[in-house]
Scaffold this motif. Sequence first.
Motif, short mmCIF file in Angstrom:
data_model
loop_
_atom_site.label_atom_id
_atom_site.label_comp_id
_atom_site.label_asym_id
_atom_site.label_seq_id
_atom_site.Cartn_x
_atom_site.Cartn_y
_atom_site.Cartn_z
N PRO A 89 0.82 -1.23 0.00
CA PRO A 89 0.00 0.00 0.00
C PRO A 89 0.85 1.27 0.00
O PRO A 89 0.52 2.23 -0.68
CB PRO A 89 -0.83 -0.10 1.28
N ALA A 90 1.93 1.26 0.73
CA ALA A 90 2.80 2.44 0.77
C ALA A 90 3.47 2.66 -0.58
O ALA A 90 3.61 3.80 -1.03
CB ALA A 90 3.84 2.31 1.87
N SER A 91 3.86 1.58 -1.22
CA SER A 91 4.47 1.67 -2.54
C SER A 91 3.48 2.22 -3.56
O SER A 91 3.83 3.06 -4.39
CB SER A 91 4.96 0.29 -2.97
N LEU A 92 2.25 1.77 -3.47
CA LEU A 92 1.21 2.25 -4.38
C LEU A 92 0.95 3.74 -4.13
O LEU A 92 0.85 4.52 -5.08
CB LEU A 92 -0.08 1.45 -4.20
N ALA A 93 0.85 4.13 -2.89
CA ALA A 93 0.61 5.53 -2.56
C ALA A 93 1.75 6.41 -3.06
O ALA A 93 1.52 7.49 -3.61
CB ALA A 93 0.44 5.70 -1.06
N ALA A 94 2.98 5.94 -2.91
CA ALA A 94 4.13 6.71 -3.38
C ALA A 94 4.12 6.84 -4.90
O ALA A 94 4.40 7.92 -5.44
CB ALA A 94 5.42 6.04 -2.92
N GLN A 133 -3.04 -6.23 -5.37
CA GLN A 133 -4.14 -7.16 -5.60
C GLN A 133 -3.68 -8.60 -5.38
O GLN A 133 -4.37 -9.39 -4.73
CB GLN A 133 -4.70 -6.98 -7.02
N ARG A 134 -2.51 -8.95 -5.92
CA ARG A 134 -1.99 -10.31 -5.74
C ARG A 134 -1.73 -10.60 -4.27
O ARG A 134 -2.04 -11.70 -3.78
CB ARG A 134 -0.70 -10.51 -6.55
N LYS A 135 -1.17 -9.64 -3.54
CA LYS A 135 -0.91 -9.84 -2.12
C LYS A 135 -2.22 -10.02 -1.34
O LYS A 135 -2.30 -10.86 -0.45
CB LYS A 135 -0.12 -8.67 -1.53
N ALA A 136 -3.24 -9.25 -1.69
CA ALA A 136 -4.53 -9.37 -1.02
C ALA A 136 -5.15 -10.73 -1.29
O ALA A 136 -5.68 -11.38 -0.38
CB ALA A 136 -5.47 -8.26 -1.47
N GLU A 137 -5.08 -11.19 -2.54
CA GLU A 137 -5.62 -12.50 -2.88
C GLU A 137 -4.86 -13.61 -2.16
O GLU A 137 -5.46 -14.56 -1.67
CB GLU A 137 -5.57 -12.71 -4.40
N GLN A 142 0.19 1.15 -12.14
CA GLN A 142 -0.58 -0.03 -12.51
C GLN A 142 0.08 -1.30 -11.98
O GLN A 142 -0.60 -2.20 -11.47
CB GLN A 142 -0.75 -0.11 -14.02
N GLU A 143 1.40 -1.37 -12.06
CA GLU A 143 2.11 -2.54 -11.54
C GLU A 143 1.96 -2.64 -10.03
O GLU A 143 1.77 -3.72 -9.48
CB GLU A 143 3.59 -2.48 -11.94
N ALA A 144 2.05 -1.52 -9.33
CA ALA A 144 1.88 -1.52 -7.87
C ALA A 144 0.46 -1.95 -7.50
O ALA A 144 0.27 -2.67 -6.52
CB ALA A 144 2.18 -0.13 -7.30
N GLU A 145 -0.53 -1.54 -8.28
CA GLU A 145 -1.91 -1.98 -8.03
C GLU A 145 -2.04 -3.48 -8.22
O GLU A 145 -2.70 -4.16 -7.43
CB GLU A 145 -2.88 -1.23 -8.95
N ARG A 146 -1.40 -4.01 -9.26
CA ARG A 146 -1.46 -5.46 -9.49
C ARG A 146 -0.76 -6.22 -8.35
O ARG A 146 -1.27 -7.25 -7.90
CB ARG A 146 -0.82 -5.81 -10.84
#
Length: 94
Positions: free
Chosen positions: A21-26, A82-86, A75-79
Amino acid sequence: MLHTLTACMTGTAVKTIHSAPASLAAAKAQVTRMERRIREYTAWQKQNNLFFDEQTDEMLQKAVAKLKIKKENVQEAERRLQRKAEKHQREMRK
């Protein structure tokens, strides 16, 4: 104005361990910052440079290319998130 666009383009990334999440936010923050700098640069050039052409301005074209890369990073951070959440959900079911 040119300095802020250049600084945004050449900023160095600090290598640290981030959670997804922090990586995505950054990554999203970098995109937002870059979009704002491009808008400011373009507005300033249009107002102060009689010969400014968005299609041929080398600095602007480099910034737009860099922005495209940053958007791909989001987009890669979102993927990844998502993979980590799954993965976490699958582990919780076991």
